[in-house]
Enzyme design. Structure first.
Site: not given
Length: 310
Positions: A41, A223, A96, A12, A164, A74, A126, A266
């Site tokens: 991650h 996640s 981010c 992303c 998120t 994070h 995060e 990721s």
């Protein structure tokens, strides 16, 4: 075998920015270069940077005074920034921007006297960073049992935020439960779950009915990657979350199935390509790329690196 290759998948904008930041910092400062927590991650990404001399730490006290530290995508709590300043570290913030948005919402809600209910996973980097913005005002809510256990008075000023990288469906179940218990609860003006997480989940949901099984490239501690695996499983399809081609197992596929392939936000594209190459050699797989939604988001490098670059 037929492979349906899901788009969007993989990196992303936040992950791209964080990795580009670390590459730029390596060029500018060389090694040793320290990163607080994993930059993203993903095990292959972390291992590649470790081989180049990057040191990943879980405590600021592990970093020598005056060294350079990069904060991961994070985000970090204010206490971490203070600890860095005390050790006179050169800090580069690769958080981010979508995580920063949640941090700012937490600060605002706390300032306005709300009890903040953070929907997320305990111990996630995060979540630790967000809770650190207002530790006395935030409670973590992981599931419906946590919602029922809340002991807030009926008329309390209550707000919710979300990690998120959650499953949209799971988060909405908890948000609905919060609204039933606390009709006055308010949330962010826009959803906290990031665009990339939503888009990758949407692609799996749309394409999984055509597949016999799902292969998700990503790490176990990611996640958003775990959510893709869970969504596929909830749709009744076997799903496998792997770091790369070495994790593929012979017994998973017969060679006659349709396999949906995607990747968490990721996971680098080269690990996807390696798996597809293997499946083509092993099973004569054909590949059909399917795009569910276009993505054109990008984030600038951290201010600390932009100043130098300018």
């Amino acid at each position: 075998m037929k492979i349906i290759l899901a788009n969007p998948r993989g990196f992303c904008a936040g992950v791209n920015m964080a990795i580009e930041s670390l590459e730029r910092a390596l060029q500018l400062y060389g090694t040793p270069l320290y990163v607080y927590h994993e930059i993203v991650h993903n095990r292959p990404v972390v291992e590649r940077f470790q081989k180049r001399g990057v040191v990943f730490v879980d405590g600021i006290d592990e970093i020598p005074e005056g060294a350079t530290v990069l904060y991961s995508a994070h985000g970090v709590a204010p206490a971490i920034r203070a600890a860095s300043a005390e050790r006179r570290l050169r800090a580069i913030d690769a958080t981010c921007p979508l995580v920063t948005k949640v941090h700012l919402e937490a600060v605002r809600f706390a300032r306005e006297g709300y009890t903040i209910l953070l929907i997320g996973h305990e111990g996630h980097d995060e979540v630790l960073g967000t809770m650190g913005e207002a530790p006395n005002d935030i409670r973590l809510v992981q599931d419906l049992a946590d919602v029922e256990a809340l002991d807030l008075p009926a008329g309390a000023r209550v707000a919710y935020l979300t990690q998120t990288t959650l499953s949209m469906d799971d988060a909405n179940v908890i948000i609905r439960a919060l609204k039933r218990r606390f009709p006055q609860v308010i949330g962010p003006s826009r959803d906290d779950i990031c665009y990339a997480t939503q888009n990758r989940q949407e692609a799996v949901k749309e394409l999984v009915p055509e597949a016999d099984a799902v292969l998700v490239l990503g790490s176990q501690n990611s996640s958003n990657s775990k959510r893709l695996e869970e969504i596929a499983g909830a749709c009744g399809k076997p799903a496998y979350l792997i770091d790369g081609v070495k994790d593929l197992r012979e017994g998973w596929f017969s060679g006659g199935e349709t396999l949906l392939v995607t990747a968490g936000a990721s996971a680098p594209e080269d690990v996807v390509e390696e798996c597809i190459d293997y499946l083509q050699r092993r099973y004569g797989a054909t590949v059909e790329s399917r795009t569910v939604r276009e993505e054109h988001v990008s984030f600038p490098l951290p201010r600390e690196l932009r100043v130098i670059a300018g």
